[in-house]
Design a protein around this motif. Structure first.
Motif, PDB file in Angstrom:
ATOM      1  N   ARG A   1      11.285   4.828 -13.374  1.00 19.73           N
ATOM      2  CA  ARG A   1      10.553   4.080 -14.413  1.00 19.73           C
ATOM      3  C   ARG A   1      10.161   2.697 -13.888  1.00 19.73           C
ATOM      4  N   LEU A   2       9.794   2.629 -12.632  1.00 16.94           N
ATOM      5  CA  LEU A   2       9.376   1.371 -12.014  1.00 16.94           C
ATOM      6  C   LEU A   2       7.909   1.464 -11.616  1.00 16.94           C
ATOM      7  N   ALA A   3       7.176   0.344 -11.732  1.00 21.71           N
ATOM      8  CA  ALA A   3       5.796   0.307 -11.237  1.00 21.71           C
ATOM      9  C   ALA A   3       5.796  -0.297  -9.843  1.00 21.71           C
ATOM     10  N   VAL A   4       4.907   0.170  -8.982  1.00 23.12           N
ATOM     11  CA  VAL A   4       4.874  -0.348  -7.609  1.00 23.12           C
ATOM     12  C   VAL A   4       4.254  -1.741  -7.541  1.00 23.12           C
ATOM     13  N   GLY A   5       3.650  -2.208  -8.619  1.00 22.93           N
ATOM     14  CA  GLY A   5       3.065  -3.545  -8.631  1.00 22.93           C
ATOM     15  C   GLY A   5       2.665  -3.903 -10.048  1.00 22.93           C
ATOM     16  N   GLU A   6       2.176  -5.136 -10.192  1.00 24.74           N
ATOM     17  CA  GLU A   6       1.745  -5.558 -11.534  1.00 24.74           C
ATOM     18  C   GLU A   6       0.255  -5.326 -11.728  1.00 24.74           C
ATOM     19  N   ARG A   7      -0.488  -5.517 -10.635  1.00 22.30           N
ATOM     20  CA  ARG A   7      -1.955  -5.326 -10.688  1.00 22.30           C
ATOM     21  C   ARG A   7      -2.308  -4.330  -9.587  1.00 22.30           C
ATOM     22  N   VAL A   8      -2.568  -3.094 -10.002  1.00 21.92           N
ATOM     23  CA  VAL A   8      -2.644  -2.007  -9.035  1.00 21.92           C
ATOM     24  C   VAL A   8      -4.039  -1.377  -9.015  1.00 21.92           C
ATOM     25  N   VAL A   9      -4.552  -1.141  -7.805  1.00 23.61           N
ATOM     26  CA  VAL A   9      -5.767  -0.334  -7.648  1.00 23.61           C
ATOM     27  C   VAL A   9      -5.330   1.078  -7.266  1.00 23.61           C
ATOM     28  N   VAL A  10      -5.922   2.068  -7.903  1.00 23.00           N
ATOM     29  CA  VAL A  10      -5.654   3.476  -7.555  1.00 23.00           C
ATOM     30  C   VAL A  10      -6.922   4.013  -6.902  1.00 23.00           C
ATOM     31  N   ALA A  11      -6.798   4.566  -5.698  1.00 19.09           N
ATOM     32  CA  ALA A  11      -7.995   4.999  -4.969  1.00 19.09           C
ATOM     33  C   ALA A  11      -7.719   6.293  -4.225  1.00 19.09           C
TER      34      ALA A  11
ATOM     35  N   PRO B   1      -8.134  14.998  -8.805  1.00 19.58           N
ATOM     36  CA  PRO B   1      -7.651  14.806 -10.177  1.00 19.58           C
ATOM     37  C   PRO B   1      -6.288  14.135 -10.227  1.00 19.58           C
ATOM     38  N   PHE B   2      -5.528  14.178  -9.120  1.00 21.98           N
ATOM     39  CA  PHE B   2      -4.198  13.561  -9.094  1.00 21.98           C
ATOM     40  C   PHE B   2      -4.256  12.052  -9.355  1.00 21.98           C
ATOM     41  N   LEU B   3      -5.414  11.417  -9.089  1.00 19.30           N
ATOM     42  CA  LEU B   3      -5.524   9.972  -9.329  1.00 19.30           C
ATOM     43  C   LEU B   3      -5.271   9.656 -10.811  1.00 19.30           C
ATOM     44  N   LEU B   4      -5.624  10.588 -11.687  1.00 18.80           N
ATOM     45  CA  LEU B   4      -5.470  10.334 -13.132  1.00 18.80           C
ATOM     46  C   LEU B   4      -3.999  10.258 -13.546  1.00 18.80           C
ATOM     47  N   PRO B   5      -3.143  11.262 -13.197  1.00 17.08           N
ATOM     48  CA  PRO B   5      -1.723  11.089 -13.548  1.00 17.08           C
ATOM     49  C   PRO B   5      -1.073   9.905 -12.847  1.00 17.08           C
ATOM     50  N   VAL B   6      -1.541   9.562 -11.647  1.00 15.25           N
ATOM     51  CA  VAL B   6      -0.969   8.389 -10.972  1.00 15.25           C
ATOM     52  C   VAL B   6      -1.267   7.143 -11.808  1.00 15.25           C
TER      53      VAL B   6
ATOM     54  N   VAL C   1       0.875  -1.170   0.000  1.00 13.05           N
ATOM     55  CA  VAL C   1       0.000   0.000   0.000  1.00 13.05           C
ATOM     56  C   VAL C   1       0.913   1.220   0.000  1.00 13.05           C
ATOM     57  N   VAL C   2       0.791   2.055  -1.019  1.00  9.58           N
ATOM     58  CA  VAL C   2       1.661   3.234  -1.131  1.00  9.58           C
ATOM     59  C   VAL C   2       0.806   4.464  -1.398  1.00  9.58           C
ATOM     60  N   THR C   3       1.388   5.615  -1.182  1.00 11.58           N
ATOM     61  CA  THR C   3       0.659   6.830  -1.536  1.00 11.58           C
ATOM     62  C   THR C   3       0.710   7.011  -3.053  1.00 11.58           C
ATOM     63  N   GLY C   4      -0.235   7.779  -3.562  1.00 10.93           N
ATOM     64  CA  GLY C   4      -0.212   8.081  -4.990  1.00 10.93           C
ATOM     65  C   GLY C   4       1.095   8.765  -5.371  1.00 10.93           C
TER      66      GLY C   4
ATOM     67  N   ALA D   1      -2.422   2.161  -4.641  1.00 10.99           N
ATOM     68  CA  ALA D   1      -1.896   3.535  -4.543  1.00 10.99           C
ATOM     69  C   ALA D   1      -3.037   4.445  -4.095  1.00 10.99           C
ATOM     70  N   VAL D   2      -2.872   5.094  -2.954  1.00  8.37           N
ATOM     71  CA  VAL D   2      -3.969   5.882  -2.371  1.00  8.37           C
ATOM     72  C   VAL D   2      -3.548   7.332  -2.157  1.00  8.37           C
ATOM     73  N   SER D   3      -4.400   8.238  -2.571  1.00  8.79           N
ATOM     74  CA  SER D   3      -4.135   9.661  -2.337  1.00  8.79           C
ATOM     75  C   SER D   3      -5.460  10.385  -2.198  1.00  8.79           C
ATOM     76  N   HIS D   4      -5.571  11.210  -1.155  1.00  3.01           N
ATOM     77  CA  HIS D   4      -6.786  12.009  -0.977  1.00  3.01           C
ATOM     78  C   HIS D   4      -6.482  13.494  -1.122  1.00  3.01           C
ATOM     79  N   GLY D   5      -5.419  13.809  -1.844  1.00  6.53           N
ATOM     80  CA  GLY D   5      -5.065  15.220  -2.038  1.00  6.53           C
ATOM     81  C   GLY D   5      -3.689  15.496  -1.465  1.00  6.53           C
ATOM     82  N   PHE D   6      -3.462  16.741  -1.122  1.00  6.71           N
ATOM     83  CA  PHE D   6      -2.131  17.156  -0.657  1.00  6.71           C
ATOM     84  C   PHE D   6      -2.244  18.012   0.594  1.00  6.71           C
ATOM     85  N   THR D   7      -1.165  18.031   1.345  1.00  6.15           N
ATOM     86  CA  THR D   7      -1.104  18.875   2.531  1.00  6.15           C
ATOM     87  C   THR D   7       0.224  19.655   2.480  1.00  6.15           C
ATOM     88  N   PRO D   8       0.198  20.951   2.780  1.00  7.98           N
ATOM     89  CA  PRO D   8       1.387  21.780   2.526  1.00  7.98           C
ATOM     90  C   PRO D   8       2.563  21.469   3.446  1.00  7.98           C
ATOM     91  N   ARG D   9       3.775  21.730   2.925  1.00  9.36           N
ATOM     92  CA  ARG D   9       4.988  21.583   3.751  1.00  9.36           C
ATOM     93  C   ARG D   9       5.260  22.944   4.394  1.00  9.36           C
TER      94      ARG D   9
END
Ligand SMILES: Cc1cc2nc3c(=O)[nH]c(=O)nc-3n(C[C@H](O)[C@H](O)[C@H](O)COP(=O)(O)OP(=O)(O)OC[C@H]3O[C@@H](n4cnc5c(N)ncnc54)[C@H](O)[C@@H]3O)c2cc1C
Length: 529
Positions: free
Chosen positions: A171-181, A185-190, A157-160, A303-311
């Motif tokens: 140029r590596l994929a985190v898995g062969e069969r991946v769910v993006v959740a 809009p960031f889910l699309l480029p992920v 389980v990784v972040t987007g 790969a999971v991402s619910h947006g971003f939080t500032p640094r």
């Protein structure tokens, strides 16, 4: 306060700088470029091995792609900025250079930087700089925001953002069969970059439902978005790049037959030692899972991402105020040209609000011009055009934020045995029971700091960067929680050290220069211990 004499004895190279830009992403690069065009001398420090930030994260210099431009949007803009700044004797670009503290100094802030020898991550013998900028531009960007669920601590389980970083810089994929959740809009480029690296994307699960999405995207698509098309120039023109980028992602997902499901969220990841299956469910309008709609998808990565939080560390340490609720801590408050509440400090890009790379470029340019102007280098006529573009892009970003912002029901997926703070292995049940036990105490509103000290949530190596917002929400503050907000947010973003520093490096500093407090005080509910 740090006196010049203290610095001289600190083993640091002490330098006065005209404009110091922290962060080499789109915002920082544009700020440095604009300040140079006005005639100010600039130093840009970037903690990563190269400039480019999150948007233009790319293969390392020693392993370049044959046609890197084809792998990125707006690569020629990046290449142009990088080339211009690298060839400019009035601009010094330091990579591997992390700002780790900002202190008040005599007449100027003291910005402490550790410079790692090239290509030697975490090498000993780092160079120590103490920079005293006449103007500081903070462009430190953002982190992933991930809402916890049972099993989010399983390997696989990784972040987007992590999936993106692997794809873009290795140029590596985190898995062969991946769910993006997740959401946004960031889910699309992920998903698109996973496809590019050869992974099979099983589906993209977007938590926002049709009603939420229509409220956010609808006015944009029909041309009625307040502010977007009312800025004195064509909003369509300003947004053309984003529209093309979006169309490219949609085409890639369609060609690969990747289903995009709205009102759908991940409620659990399961597996023996690593993720083997992902449990997805329909979500109601509040993002609570609808009972009976769960389905199991066999996958080896999620790969999971619910947006971003500032640094926020550098900006907070420089005395800048934050505003808004953001992801628990809000964003750096700025005026239209990036001025913060702290004199001599500007901020731009995602640290001031999530807006995308185009907004970061425009805001960076505005902040760079304003910082230079404050030092007697007048800005040219470009400011008005930049301000108009900023209004269009910000209105667009506000719409997207509304379309994908977390809803309070998400907390229903966080069962009592869900680990919320992964560093210290603190469960939601433990947080809830301690919160309940102290709720009736007379000092309850100020109690969240002691709750963190009691449970150690957010006190591990990530220092709350990953879990801080979720800890706040489970405790009933910060992000929307099903119980409502009853406590002030925990200031998990206020960290005396912005990045990890060796004890030996700290010990080399004489006592008088050991960082103690932020440059100026700012109202906050609590200080990070
Ligand atoms: C993980 C992740 C992946 C993303 N991928 C995409 C994407 O594929 N497409 C897209 O449209 N948007 C993406 N975004 C959104 C993207 O960040 C913005 O659109 C854009 O890059 C923002 O530009 P910025 O300059 O504000 O910040 P960033 O690009 O984040 O740049 C900030 C820079 O500051 C540096 N920095 C931070 N702290 C310090 C410090 N203390 N000292 C020195 N340097 C420091 C960082 O290393 C970074 O390079 C991503 C965001 C994240 C968090």
């Amino acid at each position: 306060m740090v006196e010049p004499a203290d610095l001289a004895g600190a083993g640091a190279e002490v330098r006065d700088v005209e404009v110091l830009v922290v962060g080499g992403g789109p915002a920082g690069l544009a700020a440095a470029d604009a300040a140079r065009r006005s005639g100010a001398r600039v130093v840009l420090v970037e903690g990563g091995d190269d400039v480019g930030g999150q948007y233009w994260r790319h293969l390392p210099a020693e392993r370049p792609a044959a046609a890197e431009a084809q792998l990125h949007h707006g690569w020629s803009t990046f290449a142009g900025l990088r080339r211009t700044l690298a060839g400019d004797p009035g601009c010094e670009v330091l990579t591997g250079a992390s700002v780790w503290a900002v202190e008040p100094g005599a007449g100027a802030l003291v910005v402490r930087v550790l410079v790692t020898p090239s290509g030697q991550a975490d090498a000993p013998g780092r160079r120590h700089l103490a920079l005293r900028p006449a103007a500081l531009v903070v462009a430190t960007g953002a982190h992933d925001l991930t809402l916890p669920f049972p099993g989010w601590d399983l390997p696989g389980v990784v972040t987007g953002g992590a999936a993106q970083a692997f794809a873009k810089s290795e140029r590596l994929a985190v898995g062969e069969r991946v769910v993006v959740a997740g959401a946004g809009p960031f889910l699309l480029p992920v998903a698109s970059s996973l496809l590019d690296t050869g992974a099979r994307v099983l589906e993209v699960a977007e938590a926002a439902g049709p009603a939420q999405l229509t409220r956010g995207w609808g006015p944009l698509l029909t041309g009625g978005g307040a502010g977007v098309f009312a800025a004195g120039l064509s909003g369509v023109g300003v947004l053309a790049g984003k529209t093309r980028e979006l169309a490219g992602y949609v085409a890639a997902l369609t060609a690969a037959r990747v289903p995009y499901r709205t009102a759908t969220g991940v409620v659990a990841a399961r597996g023996d030692g690593r993720v083997e299956e992902v449990v997805l469910a329909r979500l109601d309008a509040t993002w609570a899972p609808v009972p009976g709609t769960e389905r199991v998808v066999a996958a080896d990565a999620l790969a999971v991402s619910h947006g971003f939080t500032p640094r926020l560390e550098v900006a907070l340490a420089a005395g800048a105020a934050v505003a808004g609720s953001g992801a628990g801590a809000g964003f750096v408050a700025v005026d239209d040209r990036g001025a913060t509440s702290a004199p001599g400090v500007w901020a731009a890009g995602e640290v001031t609000g999530i807006g995308g790379a185009d907004a970061a470029l425009v805001e960076g340019a505005l902040a760079g011009l304003a910082a230079a102007e404050a030092l007697g280098h007048p800005a040219g006529p470009e400011v008005d055009g930049l301000l108009r573009r900023r209004r269009v892009l910000r209105a667009f970003a506000d719409r997207l934020a509304a379309a994908h912002a977390p809803r309070p029901g998400w907390l229903a997926q966080v069962t009592d045995d869900t680990v919320v703070c992964r560093c210290e292995e603190v469960t939601a049940g433990r947080l809830r029971s301690v919160a309940q036990a102290t709720a009736s105490a007379a000092d309850a509103p100020a109690g969240s700091r002691s709750l963190r000290l009691t449970t150690r949530a957010g006190l591990g190596p990530c220092q709350g960067r990953v879990c801080g917002h979720a800890v706040d929400a489970v405790l009933g503050c910060g992000l929307p929680a099903s119980t409502g907000t009853t406590r002030p947010p925990v200031s998990h973003q206020r960290r005396p050290l912005a990045v990890p520093v060796r004890l030996g490096e700290l010990a080399d500093l004489p006592p008088a220069t050991t960082p103690t407090s932020p440059a100026t005080s700012q109202p906050t509910s609590e200080e990070t211990p």
